[in-house]
Enzyme design. Structure first.
Site, PDB file in Angstrom:
ATOM      1  CG  HIS A   1      -5.402   7.783  -2.608  1.00 21.64           C
ATOM      2  ND1 HIS A   1      -5.324   9.103  -2.974  1.00 21.64           N
ATOM      3  CD2 HIS A   1      -4.838   7.696  -1.377  1.00 21.64           C
ATOM      4  CE1 HIS A   1      -4.743   9.791  -2.001  1.00 21.64           C
ATOM      5  NE2 HIS A   1      -4.431   8.957  -1.023  1.00 21.64           N
TER       6      HIS A   1
ATOM      7  CD  GLU B   1       4.565   5.296   2.641  1.00 27.82           C
ATOM      8  OE1 GLU B   1       3.431   5.258   3.145  1.00 27.82           O
ATOM      9  OE2 GLU B   1       5.234   6.350   2.526  1.00 27.82           O
TER      10      GLU B   1
END
Length: 343
Positions: A142, A73
């Site tokens: 998450h 990322e």
């Protein structure tokens, strides 16, 4: 001819569109409209996207416009920010915003602050988008909501859609904006169909960033939410209506800049405020709304303290029964409204 004969022509019917398809339409239309727009992220191209948001786009636009990246990322967000600085318009997909923490230096220090630090000479027209907040059964790492995190930072615009029209209109507006925009979607809404008006089916349909929408008119209490909890608020409003309580439901749509004027006008009318969000309570979006109301003219119209409905102040549990009790439910909103109204 029918109009001349006095016959009434019906407008084209609205259609049902899922949030997933609305996002796909928006990306397709903006890729077609502006050759500077490109999409990058993990599995966005050949796999059609982890959530199929980019379905068919790689085949249509090719490797230079829809780009698969490594699982890094920080790396691909940095590439996207650099591209935006030379006036391309990247759409950077995070497979989930929980992973955006790996790239938060690029989002905050590089994208958000560059326009200010360059005295306005360098714009960064970039969109960071992907699923945000709780999904189902994916546990603590998450399931965080980043609305308060990114909404805290000047230099960013932050949007949080609920319906298919929200998703399409806000994504198109974000791509066309000359500032960095964080778009926080809900994975649990991707497959949900919503009615899409004829206007929203247009290729030029955009929703102004920074403008909330009143989803339901009411007179007794104002409910303010964003993303998936908007639907919960509408369900709670339907339940309460049977008991004679009429809720005004505001879909915030944009976290930053926040449309506090719409909230204030509603509070002036209803005299009560309940905020609803999936994120944690401390320093949350609801806390900011309550502070703004307290500091502004609408405070004098409140007949009771504002009430917040939030996610539980714990890392998200994995067990379903614990997960359900960590996320605001319709019954929690009903309880909060009754508490605010003292009934």
């Amino acid at each position: 001819l029918q109009q001349r004969r006095g016959l009434r022509l019906s407008a084209p019917a609205a259609i049902q569109v899922t949030v997933r398809d609305a996002l796909n339409q928006a990306l397709d239309e903006e890729l077609e409209r502006d050759e500077r727009v490109f999409l990058l992220g993990e599995e966005v191209a050949q796999y059609d996207g982890a959530y199929k948001i980019s379905r068919g786009l790689w085949k249509k636009y090719g490797d230079k416009r829809v780009i698969d990246t490594p699982i890094s990322e920080m790396g691909f967000a940095g590439i996207a920010v650099g591209a935006a600085m030379v006036w391309l318009r990247p759409v950077c997909e995070f497979m989930t915003f929980n992973f955006s923490m790996q790239a938060i230096d690029q989002v905050i220090n590089s994208a958000a602050k560059t326009c200010y630090m360059s005295a306005g000479s360098i714009a960064v027209p970039i969109v960071f988008r992907g699923p945000n907040g709780a999904s189902a059964g994916v546990a603590a790492q998450h399931s965080q909501c980043f609305a308060a995190w990114y909404g805290h930072c000047p230099g960013l615009k932050v949007v949080s859609p609920w319906s298919a029209e929200d998703a399409k209109g806000l994504l198109k507006a974000a791509i066309r904006d000359d500032n960095p925009v964080v778009m926080l979607e809900s994975e649990l809404l991707y497959g949900v169909p919503f009615e899409m008006s004829e206007q929203a089916q247009s290729k030029e349909f955009v929703i102004p960033i920074g403008k909330a929408k009143i989803e339901r008119q009411g007179t007794h209490v104002t409910l303010v939410a964003h993303s998936r909890p908007v639907g919960h608020c509408l369900e709670a409003a339907a339940v309460l209506s049977k008991e004679g309580v009429e809720c005004e439901v505001i879909n915030l749509r944009t976290i930053r800049p926040m449309d506090i004027e719409t909230v204030e006008a509603s509070v002036v009318k209803t005299n009560h405020l309940v905020t609803v969000e999936g994120g944690w309570p401390q320093f949350g979006v609801g806390a900011e709304i309550c502070a703004r109301i307290m500091e502004g003219p609408a405070f004098n119209y409140l007949d009771a303290p504002a009430v917040r409905v939030t996610g539980a102040d714990v890392p998200m549990p994995y067990a379903k029964i614990l997960e359900d009790n960590s996320i605001p439910q319709v019954k929690d909103i009903v309880f909060a409204v009754k508490k605010a109204l003292n009934i």
